[in-house]
Design an enzyme around this catalytic site. Structure first.
Site, PDB file in Angstrom:
ATOM      1  N   ASP A  68      -1.526  -8.891  -2.513  1.00  0.00           N
ATOM      2  CA  ASP A  68      -0.965  -8.225  -1.331  1.00  0.00           C
ATOM      3  C   ASP A  68      -1.667  -6.901  -1.075  1.00  0.00           C
ATOM      4  OD1 ASP A  68       0.131  -7.064  -3.585  1.00  0.00           O
ATOM      5  OD2 ASP A  68       2.017  -6.549  -2.608  1.00  0.00           O
TER       6      ASP A  68
ATOM      7  N   SER B  39       6.351  -4.564  -7.116  1.00  0.00           N
ATOM      8  CA  SER B  39       6.079  -5.858  -7.739  1.00  0.00           C
ATOM      9  C   SER B  39       5.813  -5.777  -9.243  1.00  0.00           C
ATOM     10  CB  SER B  39       4.915  -6.542  -7.026  1.00  0.00           C
ATOM     11  OG  SER B  39       5.227  -6.764  -5.668  1.00  0.00           O
TER      12      SER B  39
ATOM     13  N   GLU C 123      -5.016  -1.589  -9.685  1.00  0.00           N
ATOM     14  CA  GLU C 123      -4.790  -0.649  -8.588  1.00  0.00           C
ATOM     15  C   GLU C 123      -6.007   0.269  -8.480  1.00  0.00           C
ATOM     16  OE1 GLU C 123      -4.080   1.077  -5.464  1.00  0.00           O
ATOM     17  OE2 GLU C 123      -2.546  -0.384  -6.062  1.00  0.00           O
TER      18      GLU C 123
ATOM     19  N   ASP D 206     -10.854  -2.884  -8.542  1.00  0.00           N
ATOM     20  CA  ASP D 206     -10.633  -3.754  -7.393  1.00  0.00           C
ATOM     21  C   ASP D 206     -10.025  -5.054  -7.911  1.00  0.00           C
ATOM     22  OD1 ASP D 206     -10.721  -5.448  -5.242  1.00  0.00           O
ATOM     23  OD2 ASP D 206     -12.847  -5.198  -4.822  1.00  0.00           O
TER      24      ASP D 206
ATOM     25  N   HIS E 228       9.734  -9.816  -2.514  1.00  0.00           N
ATOM     26  CA  HIS E 228      10.321  -9.746  -3.848  1.00  0.00           C
ATOM     27  C   HIS E 228      11.390 -10.809  -4.083  1.00  0.00           C
ATOM     28  CE1 HIS E 228       8.760  -5.370  -4.027  1.00  0.00           C
ATOM     29  NE2 HIS E 228       7.881  -6.230  -4.526  1.00  0.00           N
TER      30      HIS E 228
END
Length: 322
Positions: free
Chosen positions: A193, A124, A144, A172, A19
């Site tokens: 990530d 994030s 998500e 996805d 971050h």
């Protein structure tokens, strides 16, 4: 290897690295008037309570954001309080860095905890949202796939009342990303990530970056990954360097290792079972990073290491190329 749920690790040393780098990158990109498209391929729940059951399970924030925000004076009698208020004074390591990337990171986290008690940690998506510009019509796309986290993410984002500025999709992210490259405004920052629970995640990251560079070579791409004793983890940054060099794009690679915990917290010790040490190191790899990022991260990494380093194996690295 790791739980898919971001909440288990919210506020840990890897989040500090990720971050801090993300904020420094966004601050540079938002200096231009042109709109910016931000994409998070694995957004998680977006916002986390550091006093929740998930976060307290491993106590990882204690070795991350709590250490960074608290000075190095002897612990006070109520230091065992899980929601003890961090000192309003900065640690010596933080005070030595004037207008640094670390200070910007700490200021952003403090903004989510106006009463001074460190209870909420922004993931994030909320870090990105904090730096969005309405007048520039910046856009944020969040992906998500986890069924629970995707619902929580949508609920958290709904409270922002940001309208069309933020889009959430249960999809996805590796696949969903493709539809947004290149973006209409021709400016984008993509954060990748995944959980890396599966070995295939590493190959998917490489394949994703390769595809991204073909679709939109001038975008800024940021990959976070764990530094663990697994061949795929060590090969990933090398593969990303190769892809960046082949595309003739500049890159930056930074790592933070806090070292082995010589005295693991009692909460992590289970009678009759080996002690758990958790993640000790992680890295970020950026393609097309801001030209100012290396200079911003050098003192920031030194501050992180001084505040968070705890034993053998601790250290940082920072290299650029292209």
């Amino acid at each position: 290897m790791f739980s898919y749920r971001h909440a288990f690790h919210a506020g840990n040393h890897a989040d500090v690295l990720k971050h801090t780098t993300l904020i420094a990158t966004l601050q540079y990109l938002t200096q231009k008037d042109a709109g910016l498209t931000l994409i998070d391929t694995h957004a998680g729940a977006g916002l986390y309570r550091l006093d929740s059951d998930f976060s307290e399970t491993g106590g990882e924030a204690r070795d991350g954001i709590f250490k960074l925000m608290t000075d190095q004076r002897p612990a006070s009698p109520d230091a065992s309080n899980k929601t003890a208020r961090p000192s309003t004074e900065r640690s010596d390591s933080a005070m030595k860095v004037d207008t640094s990337a670390i200070q910007d990171y700490l200021d952003l986290i403090t903004g989510f905890n106006p009463d001074g008690r460190l209870r909420v940690y922004p993931g994030s998506p909320f870090v990105m949202h904090s730096l969005l510009r309405t007048e520039a019509r910046d856009k944020l796309k969040l992906f998500e796939l986890h069924p629970t986290d995707s619902k929580v993410l949508a609920a958290n984002v709904a409270q922002l009342e940001a309208g069309r500025q933020i889009a959430v999709a249960r999809q996805d992210g590796f696949e969903g990303l493709k539809a947004f490259l290149p973006p209409p405004n021709r400016r984008a920052l993509v954060l990748i990530d995944p959980s890396y629970e599966l070995k295939s995640d590493y190959a998917q990251v490489s394949a994703c970056i390769q595809d991204c560079l073909k679709r939109f070579a001038t975008g800024t791409y940021m990959v976070w990954y764990p530094v663990i004793p697994r061949p795929e983890a060590h090969d990933l940054p090398r593969r990303l360097k190769t892809l960046a060099n082949q595309a003739k794009r500049p890159w930056l690679h930074a790592t933070l290792a806090i070292g082995a915990d010589e005295t693991p917290p009692a909460a992590l010790a289970v009678p009759g079972e080996p002690r758990r040490h958790g993640l000790r190191a992680s890295g970020v790899f950026l393609i097309n990073p801001p030209h100012t990022l290396k200079a911003a991260l050098e003192p920031a990494l030194a501050t992180m290491l001084k505040a968070l380093g705890r034993g053998p194996g601790k250290g940082t690295s920072l290299e650029t190329g292209g």
